[in-house]
Design a protein around this motif. Structure first.
Motif, PDB file in Angstrom:
ATOM      1  N   ALA B 298       0.821  -1.205   0.000  1.00  0.00           N
ATOM      2  CA  ALA B 298       0.000   0.000   0.000  1.00  0.00           C
ATOM      3  C   ALA B 298       0.851   1.249   0.000  1.00  0.00           C
ATOM      4  N   SER B 299       2.078   1.138   0.530  1.00  0.00           N
ATOM      5  CA  SER B 299       2.910   2.337   0.604  1.00  0.00           C
ATOM      6  C   SER B 299       3.324   2.837  -0.758  1.00  0.00           C
ATOM      7  N   TYR B 300       3.175   2.022  -1.790  1.00  0.00           N
ATOM      8  CA  TYR B 300       3.631   2.459  -3.102  1.00  0.00           C
ATOM      9  C   TYR B 300       2.531   2.500  -4.131  1.00  0.00           C
ATOM     10  N   GLN B 301       1.268   2.338  -3.709  1.00  0.00           N
ATOM     11  CA  GLN B 301       0.190   2.342  -4.687  1.00  0.00           C
ATOM     12  C   GLN B 301      -0.231   3.746  -5.031  1.00  0.00           C
ATOM     13  N   SER B 302      -0.795   3.904  -6.228  1.00  0.00           N
ATOM     14  CA  SER B 302      -1.234   5.224  -6.662  1.00  0.00           C
ATOM     15  C   SER B 302      -2.731   5.362  -6.747  1.00  0.00           C
ATOM     16  N   ILE B 307      -5.264   1.568  -2.480  1.00  0.00           N
ATOM     17  CA  ILE B 307      -4.613   1.778  -1.178  1.00  0.00           C
ATOM     18  C   ILE B 307      -5.542   1.333  -0.069  1.00  0.00           C
ATOM     19  N   LEU B 308      -6.819   1.726  -0.201  1.00  0.00           N
ATOM     20  CA  LEU B 308      -7.762   1.353   0.838  1.00  0.00           C
ATOM     21  C   LEU B 308      -8.011  -0.147   0.859  1.00  0.00           C
ATOM     22  N   SER B 311      -5.219  -1.655   2.620  1.00  0.00           N
ATOM     23  CA  SER B 311      -5.356  -1.307   4.029  1.00  0.00           C
ATOM     24  C   SER B 311      -6.355  -2.229   4.703  1.00  0.00           C
ATOM     25  N   THR B 312      -7.451  -2.551   4.002  1.00  0.00           N
ATOM     26  CA  THR B 312      -8.420  -3.488   4.571  1.00  0.00           C
ATOM     27  C   THR B 312      -7.771  -4.834   4.830  1.00  0.00           C
ATOM     28  N   MET B 313      -7.007  -5.294   3.847  1.00  0.00           N
ATOM     29  CA  MET B 313      -6.347  -6.595   4.015  1.00  0.00           C
ATOM     30  C   MET B 313      -5.422  -6.561   5.229  1.00  0.00           C
ATOM     31  N   SER B 314      -4.728  -5.444   5.387  1.00  0.00           N
ATOM     32  CA  SER B 314      -3.818  -5.328   6.507  1.00  0.00           C
ATOM     33  C   SER B 314      -4.568  -5.356   7.834  1.00  0.00           C
ATOM     34  N   LEU B 344     -16.065   4.807   6.293  1.00  0.00           N
ATOM     35  CA  LEU B 344     -15.931   6.252   6.149  1.00  0.00           C
ATOM     36  C   LEU B 344     -14.861   6.591   5.112  1.00  0.00           C
ATOM     37  N   LEU B 345     -13.708   5.902   5.198  1.00  0.00           N
ATOM     38  CA  LEU B 345     -12.629   6.201   4.269  1.00  0.00           C
ATOM     39  C   LEU B 345     -13.062   5.916   2.835  1.00  0.00           C
TER      40      LEU B 345
END
Lengths: 175, 624, 104
Positions: B298-302, B307-308, B311-314, B344-345
């Motif tokens: 996710a730190s390198y996605q555009s 990204i979200l 983040s959910t997977m994480s 919300l995100l």
């Protein structure tokens, strides 16, 4: 001894005649072979002390059947080209004789289990036969007469010239 | 009443489907909104009533619809059970679901398939409730499959684009791979325990009679289903692609509800998992690995939605760490808080996307702070929550998880989870700053966002702030209310208060460090990450996992299918049948020749038969 | 002399008749082969009559001769009829026993 030699001669006659009958191309020669076989058969009957049977065989089989066959053969008078062409005749005969062999052997083996000595018996004369025919065997005798009658009628019907039948409807149409 | 909660959304979906099919072109905006949004509202009210009953001390509520399968002594009923765990789940599912339905009414307004969307959406709500309220494993499996189906239908909603269809197929198929494990687990469970009735209560009562090895196997296979449904390694590859669906779908299904079904399942089977802590350790390890892995990518996605998704997977990884190590209440608590801020995100991201005319690349956005005030503030609150900054919701739930990890002495897992906390803060704030802060040369004029989309954001933001207070543990002065309410068989933890304070402080520091780093790198000016070093290209390409799967699994399968369809099927099977046909024809023709009408031949056949028989008899007689 | 010789002869005649029946196409030869087979049976009956000492066997042979006569009449009439219809003595040309196609 005498019997045996007579038997042998007659047997050869019959076998030779029958083989000639089935292998000849010309129909008339086949009929001659048949004639010889029938005469041989009559001799066999005589050898078996059945005189009346032997005479009857000559009268009917030879005198009636063979003569009638000859008559028909000569009446039909098939030309040479109308006779069937049988190129593989001997091949067929060989093949079927091989096939027939087991059956023949079985037949002989079965028959030879029957009692194998002749009994002493008087000649079966016409008196004996006549008596039996009208006492024990009267029913088959009568049925045989009916059979002959129907065969006669049937032969006439079958042998009738059917061209006359066909002409009649045609005539009616013209009118 | 409990029957009504599950039946109602199915009926409304069916009813709306009939109306929709009657005339697919008519945009009955008011009708679909009324029925489509009204149903979740009713369901929310009913759920809250059920929760109220249970809060007042009544025991588990059961409700039976009818007997479904009845074979001898064995019967499965369509029956529902609302115990504390279920009722906690349905409360927030229906509540957040209602908010997202309202949001969707605004988001999908211009779309032609507006009615169809609400049919599917309500169908999904019904399926999810069926899953959560199920009385026995079979009904839960029915719900499990149905939510997978709705996910497929909704991801491929914009079906004109072939890429969306591929994404929805991918989701469904990977789900199915996990379901293979699930089905085997249920079957094994049935074989081991089926005689005493097959409801959860009955299984829980008899669980002691199953051997340890069998329990290990069942636990592992059940988790296989979770791997597919909740997007853990290795069956996670469908989740980023699932972002092809409309944003409300991503918000509801792939953030708040469906993906948490796996965690719910482990919590539901907690009576089984307490017997096999080894499987639990395995679950926690997978969770930790997924959390870290997803955070790195996710730190390198555009793409904002991707990204979200990662983040959910994480965060799901965090939940599995919790339930794997025996802290079931902590896991469910994190599900609860996560639903608020993740929904919300996603909804905020959807608002941004709509405002910028369907632009999804964050590096093409920027400086929206002034223009989308409501969205900005709510998303900022959500990002703080997810980073674990107190007093927002995420802090308490994450802290509970990390304390459980530390106390169970699996320090590797704890270390990974803690490091990922910092990484989470980093990439989430990276996204926030890039979208809202960084200067952009021009700002195109923005599409205005309807109120129906912004109001739910506000409600959820309030939730993100306050939801955490349900589970404050004693160290911070609370009484772990949610733990006592859920009454799950958590392992007892012995951690001193000082250790808790230190751990909590560590988390906060890491979160702030992540935020600061993101601020430094991304708040001023941004550029899209380039694939110039090998490491960067590996990470940006998501570690090439999709390509690896394609190579190892998909290509051989396709080759095999091609082989069977083009070679084996026509040549061998058809060829075999054709050979049969040819044989029959030929032998038929051959036998046909035997009947040539010539008497001579017939006599020969008879003779042959007789001769064969006599030959046989001669052999029997022993003469030949 | 033993009856086995007669039995052997009769079997041989019977098989010769069978061979002739199967191999030849000429209708007359067909007919005569059938007669031959029948005659061989009557020979067996006559032999048995002597073996058993019962005159009934001869009577049976006599009746068989009667049958031969009847059969001769019908058979020959039929051959005449067939020849009239198809102008051939080839038994292979008469294929009405075959199904299907038109047979002339």
């Amino acid at each position: 001894m005498l019997e045996l030699s007579i038997f042998t001669i007659l047997a050869l006659f019959m076998l030779g005649g029958s083989i000639a009958m089935i292998s000849n191309r010309q129909t008339v020669f086949s009929a001659f072979g048949f004639l010889v076989t029938m005469i041989g058969l009559a001799g066999m009957f005589a050898l078996l002390n059945a005189q009346f049977l032997a005479i009857a065989q000559i009268l009917v089989s030879v005198g009636a059947v063979v003569v009638l066959s000859m008559l028909t053969i000569l009446t039909v008078n098939a030309k040479e080209e109308n006779l069937p062409k049988e190129p593989d005749k001997y091949k067929w005969m060989l093949f079927s004789s091989v096939i027939v062999l087991p059956f023949t052997v079985l037949l002989y083996k079965t028959l030879s289990t029957l009692p194998d000595h002749f009994s002493d018996i008087d000649t079966i004369s016409s008196k004996v036969v006549g008596k039996l025919l009208f006492s024990e065997w009267v029913l088959p005798f009568e049925i045989l007469s009916i059979l002959l009658l129907s065969a006669m009628v049937g032969a006439i019907v079958i042998g009738r010239d059917s061209k006359k039948r066909k002409q009649k409807p045609e005539r009616r149409r013209r009118i | 009443m409990i029957n009504l909660i599950v039946i109602l959304p199915f009926f409304s979906a069916f009813f709306m489907a009939l109306v929709y099919l009657y005339n697919t072109k008519a945009k009955r905006y008011v009708f679909y909104t009324a029925v489509g949004v009204g149903t979740p509202v009713v369901m929310t009210i009913l759920s809250f009533m059920l929760a109220y009953e249970l809060l007042n001390g009544s025991q588990t509520i059961h409700g039976t619809l009818f007997k479904w399968i009845n074979i001898g002594d064995f019967d499965i009923s369509i029956a529902f059970m609302a115990d504390r765990l279920s009722v906690a789940m349905i409360s927030f599912i229906t509540f957040i679901g209602t908010l997202i339905h309202i949001y969707a009414a605004g988001y999908m307004k211009e779309d032609d398939g507006y009615g169809k969307f609400f049919v599917y959406f309500n169908l999904f709500m019904g399926s999810m409730l069926l899953l959560v309220l199920a009385d026995n494993p079979i009904m839960m499996f029915v719900g499990w499959e149905l939510v997978g189906l709705c996910s497929y239908l909704l991801i491929g909603f914009y079906h004109q684009d072939a890429a969306n269809i591929k994404a929805s197929n991918k989701a469904f198929i990977l789900n199915r791979v996990g379901d293979f494990g699930f089905i085997m687990a249920i079957s094994l469970l049935f074989v081991a325990l089926g005689e005493g009735g097959f409801t959860f209560d009955a299984i829980q009562a008899n669980i002691g009679s199953v051997s340890h090895e069998m329990l290990t196997l069942i636990g592992f296979l059940l988790f296989l289903g979770s791997m597919g449904k909740s997007a853990q390694i290795p069956l996670y590859v469908w989740l980023p692609d699932a972002m092809a669906g409309p944003t409300p779908v991503s918000a509801l299904i792939h953030a708040a509800t469906m993906v948490t079904a796996g965690v719910y399942m482990v919590a539901r089977y907690s009576f089984l998992y307490v017997e096999v802590p080894d499987v639990g350790l395995f679950i926690a390890s997978i969770g930790a690995a997924s959390a870290l892995f997803a955070a790195i990518i996710a730190s390198y996605q555009s793409d904002i939605k991707k990204i979200l998704a990662y983040s959910t997977m994480s965060q799901l990884g965090y939940m599995f760490i919790a339930v794997g190590l025996g802290a079931y209440s902590a896991g469910i608590f994190h599900v609860f808080t996560h639903a608020f801020f993740k929904a919300l995100l996603f909804m905020g991201a959807g608002a941004v996307i709509i405002a910028l005319h369907h632009e999804q690349n964050i590096f093409k956005m920027g400086g929206l702070k002034k223009h989308l005030k409501v969205v900005y503030i709510t998303m900022f609150i959500a990002t703080l929550a997810i980073s674990g900054i107190p007093p927002f919701a995420g802090f308490f739930s994450k802290d509970a998880i990390l304390v459980a990890a530390f106390a169970s002495e699996h320090y590797v897992i704890w270390g990974i989870a803690t490091f990922t906390t910092g990484l989470t803060a980093f990439y989430m704030f990276r996204m926030l700053f890039t979208v809202f802060f960084a200067n952009k040369k021009e700002v195109q004029h923005l599409t205005p966002i309807p109120k129906s989309m912004t109001q739910p954001l506000i409600v959820l933001a309030i939730g993100s702030v306050f939801a955490g207070f349900l589970g404050v543990n004693e160290a911070y002065g609370g009484s772990s209310w949610i733990n006592t309410f859920l009454a799950l068989p958590d392992t007892k933890l012995h951690v001193s208060h000082s250790s808790e304070y230190m751990l909590g402080a560590l988390n906060v520091i890491l979160g702030l460090m992540g935020m600061g780093l993101a601020y430094k790198l991304f708040a001023k000016e941004t550029k899209e990450p380039q694939t110039n070093t090998l490491l960067k290209s590996i990470v940006i390409n998501k570690f090439y996992v999709d390509e690896i799967y394609e190579f190892i699994i998909i290509k051989p399968l396709l080759f095999l299918s091609h082989l069977i369809a083009k070679v084996i099927d026509p040549k061998i099977f058809d060829g075999f049948i054709n050979l049969n046909v040819w044989t029959y024809r030929k032998s038929g023709a051959l036998f046909g020749k035997l009947q040539n009408g010539k008497v001579r031949y017939y006599a020969l056949y008879i003779l042959t038969g007789v001769s064969a028989m006599s030959f046989y008899i001669l052999i029997k007689l022993g003469v030949m | 002399m033993s009856p086995n010789a007669f039995y052997l002869l009769a079997s041989l005649l019977f098989s010769i008749g069978l061979v002739g029946l199967v191999s030849r196409k000429n209708l007359f030869v067909l007919y005569m082969s059938i007669e031959l087979m029948l005659s061989s049976v009557s020979l067996i009956l006559a032999t048995l009559s002597k073996v058993l000492g019962d005159a009934g066997g001869s009577v049976m042979s006599l009746l068989i001769i009667g049958v031969i006569a009847a059969e001769a009449a019908v058979f020959l009439a039929m051959i005449v009829n067939l020849y009239r219809a198809k102008k051939t003595l080839d038994s292979d040309r008469f294929t009405m026993l075959k199904e299907g196609e038109k047979n002339d």
